[in-house]
Design a protein around this motif. Structure first.
Motif, PDB file in Angstrom:
ATOM      1  N   ARG A 132      -8.463   8.679   1.692  1.00 19.35           N
ATOM      2  CA  ARG A 132      -8.798   9.588   2.791  1.00 19.35           C
ATOM      3  C   ARG A 132      -7.843  10.782   2.899  1.00 19.35           C
ATOM      4  O   ARG A 132      -8.128  11.736   3.611  1.00 19.35           O
ATOM      5  CB  ARG A 132      -8.789   8.842   4.129  1.00 19.35           C
ATOM      6  CG  ARG A 132      -9.962   7.900   4.299  1.00 19.35           C
ATOM      7  CD  ARG A 132     -10.055   7.403   5.730  1.00 19.35           C
ATOM      8  NE  ARG A 132     -11.169   6.499   5.916  1.00 19.35           N
ATOM      9  CZ  ARG A 132     -12.427   6.884   6.112  1.00 19.35           C
ATOM     10  NH1 ARG A 132     -12.724   8.177   6.133  1.00 19.35           N
ATOM     11  NH2 ARG A 132     -13.378   5.986   6.282  1.00 19.35           N
ATOM     12  N   THR A 133      -6.739  10.728   2.209  1.00 16.99           N
ATOM     13  CA  THR A 133      -5.757  11.798   2.300  1.00 16.99           C
ATOM     14  C   THR A 133      -6.021  12.925   1.305  1.00 16.99           C
ATOM     15  O   THR A 133      -5.258  13.883   1.247  1.00 16.99           O
ATOM     16  CB  THR A 133      -4.341  11.206   2.133  1.00 16.99           C
ATOM     17  OG1 THR A 133      -3.381  12.061   2.729  1.00 16.99           O
ATOM     18  CG2 THR A 133      -3.982  10.985   0.679  1.00 16.99           C
ATOM     19  N   PHE A 134      -7.145  12.804   0.557  1.00 18.94           N
ATOM     20  CA  PHE A 134      -7.484  13.805  -0.457  1.00 18.94           C
ATOM     21  C   PHE A 134      -8.868  14.403  -0.210  1.00 18.94           C
ATOM     22  O   PHE A 134      -9.842  13.671  -0.012  1.00 18.94           O
ATOM     23  CB  PHE A 134      -7.442  13.176  -1.857  1.00 18.94           C
ATOM     24  CG  PHE A 134      -6.082  12.676  -2.240  1.00 18.94           C
ATOM     25  CD1 PHE A 134      -5.091  13.560  -2.640  1.00 18.94           C
ATOM     26  CD2 PHE A 134      -5.787  11.316  -2.169  1.00 18.94           C
ATOM     27  CE1 PHE A 134      -3.827  13.101  -2.976  1.00 18.94           C
ATOM     28  CE2 PHE A 134      -4.521  10.847  -2.506  1.00 18.94           C
ATOM     29  CZ  PHE A 134      -3.535  11.744  -2.905  1.00 18.94           C
ATOM     30  N   MET A 135      -8.943  15.728  -0.271  1.00 19.10           N
ATOM     31  CA  MET A 135     -10.217  16.412  -0.082  1.00 19.10           C
ATOM     32  C   MET A 135     -11.191  16.135  -1.227  1.00 19.10           C
ATOM     33  O   MET A 135     -12.396  16.367  -1.086  1.00 19.10           O
ATOM     34  CB  MET A 135      -9.991  17.925   0.050  1.00 19.10           C
ATOM     35  CG  MET A 135      -9.266  18.328   1.326  1.00 19.10           C
ATOM     36  SD  MET A 135     -10.158  17.911   2.843  1.00 19.10           S
ATOM     37  CE  MET A 135     -11.540  19.066   2.744  1.00 19.10           C
ATOM     38  N   GLU A 136     -10.710  15.646  -2.355  1.00 22.38           N
ATOM     39  CA  GLU A 136     -11.600  15.288  -3.458  1.00 22.38           C
ATOM     40  C   GLU A 136     -12.624  14.239  -3.046  1.00 22.38           C
ATOM     41  O   GLU A 136     -13.730  14.188  -3.599  1.00 22.38           O
ATOM     42  CB  GLU A 136     -10.792  14.741  -4.651  1.00 22.38           C
ATOM     43  CG  GLU A 136     -10.005  15.787  -5.406  1.00 22.38           C
ATOM     44  CD  GLU A 136      -8.601  16.002  -4.856  1.00 22.38           C
ATOM     45  OE1 GLU A 136      -7.744  16.457  -5.619  1.00 22.38           O
ATOM     46  OE2 GLU A 136      -8.363  15.708  -3.655  1.00 22.38           O
ATOM     47  N   TYR A 137     -12.279  13.402  -2.081  1.00 26.16           N
ATOM     48  CA  TYR A 137     -13.127  12.256  -1.736  1.00 26.16           C
ATOM     49  C   TYR A 137     -13.743  12.336  -0.341  1.00 26.16           C
ATOM     50  O   TYR A 137     -14.588  11.512   0.004  1.00 26.16           O
ATOM     51  CB  TYR A 137     -12.320  10.963  -1.825  1.00 26.16           C
ATOM     52  CG  TYR A 137     -11.500  10.831  -3.086  1.00 26.16           C
ATOM     53  CD1 TYR A 137     -12.080  10.991  -4.348  1.00 26.16           C
ATOM     54  CD2 TYR A 137     -10.140  10.543  -3.018  1.00 26.16           C
ATOM     55  CE1 TYR A 137     -11.332  10.877  -5.498  1.00 26.16           C
ATOM     56  CE2 TYR A 137      -9.376  10.410  -4.173  1.00 26.16           C
ATOM     57  CZ  TYR A 137      -9.980  10.586  -5.409  1.00 26.16           C
ATOM     58  OH  TYR A 137      -9.227  10.477  -6.552  1.00 26.16           O
ATOM     59  N   GLY A 138     -13.311  13.265   0.475  1.00 26.65           N
ATOM     60  CA  GLY A 138     -13.809  13.315   1.842  1.00 26.65           C
ATOM     61  C   GLY A 138     -13.627  14.686   2.465  1.00 26.65           C
ATOM     62  O   GLY A 138     -13.521  15.695   1.764  1.00 26.65           O
ATOM     63  N   ASN A 139     -13.578  14.723   3.768  1.00 26.29           N
ATOM     64  CA  ASN A 139     -13.502  15.978   4.515  1.00 26.29           C
ATOM     65  C   ASN A 139     -12.316  16.021   5.468  1.00 26.29           C
ATOM     66  O   ASN A 139     -12.346  16.693   6.496  1.00 26.29           O
ATOM     67  CB  ASN A 139     -14.805  16.188   5.289  1.00 26.29           C
ATOM     68  CG  ASN A 139     -16.012  16.246   4.384  1.00 26.29           C
ATOM     69  OD1 ASN A 139     -16.031  16.982   3.408  1.00 26.29           O
ATOM     70  ND2 ASN A 139     -17.019  15.431   4.677  1.00 26.29           N
ATOM     71  N   GLY A 140     -11.266  15.249   5.119  1.00 28.23           N
ATOM     72  CA  GLY A 140     -10.067  15.264   5.944  1.00 28.23           C
ATOM     73  C   GLY A 140     -10.277  14.613   7.302  1.00 28.23           C
ATOM     74  O   GLY A 140     -11.276  13.926   7.548  1.00 28.23           O
ATOM     75  N   ILE A 141      -9.334  14.834   8.189  1.00 30.81           N
ATOM     76  CA  ILE A 141      -9.421  14.262   9.536  1.00 30.81           C
ATOM     77  C   ILE A 141     -10.588  14.886  10.303  1.00 30.81           C
ATOM     78  O   ILE A 141     -11.224  14.229  11.133  1.00 30.81           O
ATOM     79  CB  ILE A 141      -8.083  14.453  10.277  1.00 30.81           C
ATOM     80  CG1 ILE A 141      -6.976  13.651   9.560  1.00 30.81           C
ATOM     81  CG2 ILE A 141      -8.181  14.011  11.735  1.00 30.81           C
ATOM     82  CD1 ILE A 141      -5.571  13.912  10.082  1.00 30.81           C
TER      83      ILE A 141
END
Length: 454
Positions: A240-249
């Motif tokens: 979750r700390t990487f934009m490669e896998y999600g959209n951040g907080i």
């Protein structure tokens, strides 16, 4: 057990059931989903923390047979299979898979729950829909806007029910707040909304690059996302700390609050979205998601303002992850834990706490890592999902609503990146007057994976 304790236990069970039923009725459900004569065939893709939690909540409210589990981590998969065999009524151990496509082809489940990391949601949901399944997919539904558009199109084309895991819409005290405060007009005209998250939830660090363990299929886990050098199991909070896998907080936490606000106030797409932020404080590790971000989702005579900080203290310690509706007649403060209505002038204040169902579902107390405050909401969300399947209707968190909330958060991130406000046209599916931003509505996929078409 004494007669006094027995009576108290029966009273609590009855009170919990009555409150749950009242919540369902408030959610537009006139009855509990009646158990099918034949258990529903269910599969879970992504057997980590919340995938299992969603599955166990479904098992609690309906007769199901878990026919398949899928995960690229064999250790996590085996542990989940053992837990499922203990929890489902037939005590069968479900078939296990490393590739979800093989699961869909062999098991042909009626219902598929998707608890994988965000970068997998779109492909897995669309493939499950095409395979004939109804889908419960975690939020955010996608990592780019065009993925979301493709998911909505697939659900409509194949006439499948898709429920998004934005279960605040099924949270008993928030249903109560909508029904008895917002809908009755106690707030008057609402012209400002504040939403926030001040949790210190941005995982960070500098673990070394290492060899991939033989029980973990890192190629399959990465799928369509960019391939990062392997630096340890990505489970729980590392990915979750990487934009490669999600959209951040923004995509993880804002979506819950923004989706709830839209539901309460009957809001559609924002007129415009603007955002600023970045990594302002903790620059020591590999994390590339913003630790500080503000956003404005603008509507006619109403701004919905988001703020997150993964450092410092919350603006209001009672409401560290929350939303506040400011009306001319009063203010509603609400979170997953409680709500407070504060009237303008001498009116009566109102307060309600989260509902727990520990007596009715004692197994909650021994389930590892369960979010006890969210369990009743997820159970109601599952019942709403099943009712929509049975009645061929739209669920409370229909895929289109999940898409609007997800895409709005993604566009906020794009606005932060580009440094300008953005206006999305959901008909033409572009950012108005901004070719550069429009190009960013679809991320490139890693080969051989192909981005879904609308």
């Amino acid at each position: 057990m004494s007669q006094h304790n027995f009576n108290r236990r029966q009273f609590i069970r009855g009170a919990s059931a009555a409150l749950a039923l009242a919540s369902l009725q408030a959610n537009g459900m006139d009855f509990l989903a009646s158990p099918s004569a034949k258990p529903r065939r269910v599969a879970l893709i992504g057997t980590g923390w919340y995938g299992k939690s969603d599955l166990f909540r479904l098992i609690q409210v309906a007769p199901v047979e878990v026919v398949g589990l899928c995960d690229p981590d064999k250790h996590q998969l085996e542990k989940a299979a053992e837990m499922v065999s203990q929890r489902q009524s037939n005590h069968k151990r479900p078939a296990t898979y490393g590739d979800y496509r093989k699961l869909l082809a062999e098991q042909k489940p009626e219902i598929v729950l998707i608890g994988s990391p965000d970068h997998w949601h779109a492909l897995q949901a669309i493939d499950a829909i095409k395979a004939g399944a109804h889908v419960y997919v975690q939020k955010p539904i996608s990592v780019d806007v065009m993925e979301g558009e493709a998911m909505v199109a697939a659900a409509r084309k194949y006439n499948r029910v898709v429920q998004v895991g934005t279960q605040r819409k099924s949270t008993p005290h928030l249903i109560d707040a909508k029904k008895n405060i917002v809908d009755t007009g106690l707030l008057g005209k609402i012209s400002h909304v504040e939403m926030c998250c001040y949790y210190h939830m941005r995982n960070n660090g500098n673990p070394p690059v290492q060899s991939v363990p033989d029980f973990f299929d890192y190629e399959m886990w990465t799928g369509p996302a960019p391939m990062r050098p392997y630096d340890g199991l990505p489970h729980v909070r590392w990915w979750r700390t990487f934009m490669e896998y999600g959209n951040g907080i923004m995509g993880d936490m804002c979506i819950h609050m923004f989706d709830t606000v839209r539901w309460m106030l009957q809001l559609g797409w924002p007129n415009s979205i603007s955002s600023t932020g970045g990594i302002y404080v903790d620059k020591t590790g590999k994390s590339n998601i913003a630790d500080t971000q503000s956003a404005i989702f603008a509507y006619n005579e109403l701004n919905c303002v988001w703020q997150h900080r993964s450092w410092g203290t919350p603006a209001d310690p009672e409401y560290p992850w929350s939303f506040k509706l400011y009306g001319e007649k009063g203010t509603l403060c609400a979170s997953t834990m409680q709500y407070d209505f504060i009237p303008q002038g001498r009116g009566e204040k109102m307060h309600k706490d989260v509902v727990y169902e520990k007596e009715k579902y004692p197994e909650d107390l021994t389930e590892p890592d369960i979010e006890l405050n969210a369990a009743p909401a997820t159970r109601l969300h599952m019942l709403d999902f099943l009712k929509a399947i049975d009645n061929k209707t739209r669920p409370v968190a229909d895929i289109e609503e999940g898409h609007i909330s997800t895409a709005s958060c993604i566009i906020a991130n794009l606005s932060m990146k580009l440094g300008r406000p953005l206006v999305y046209d959901p008909v033409k599916k572009l950012i108005v007057g901004d070719a550069e931003a429009t190009q960013l509505l679809q991320r490139p996929y890693r080969q051989p994976w192909a981005h879904p078409a609308i």
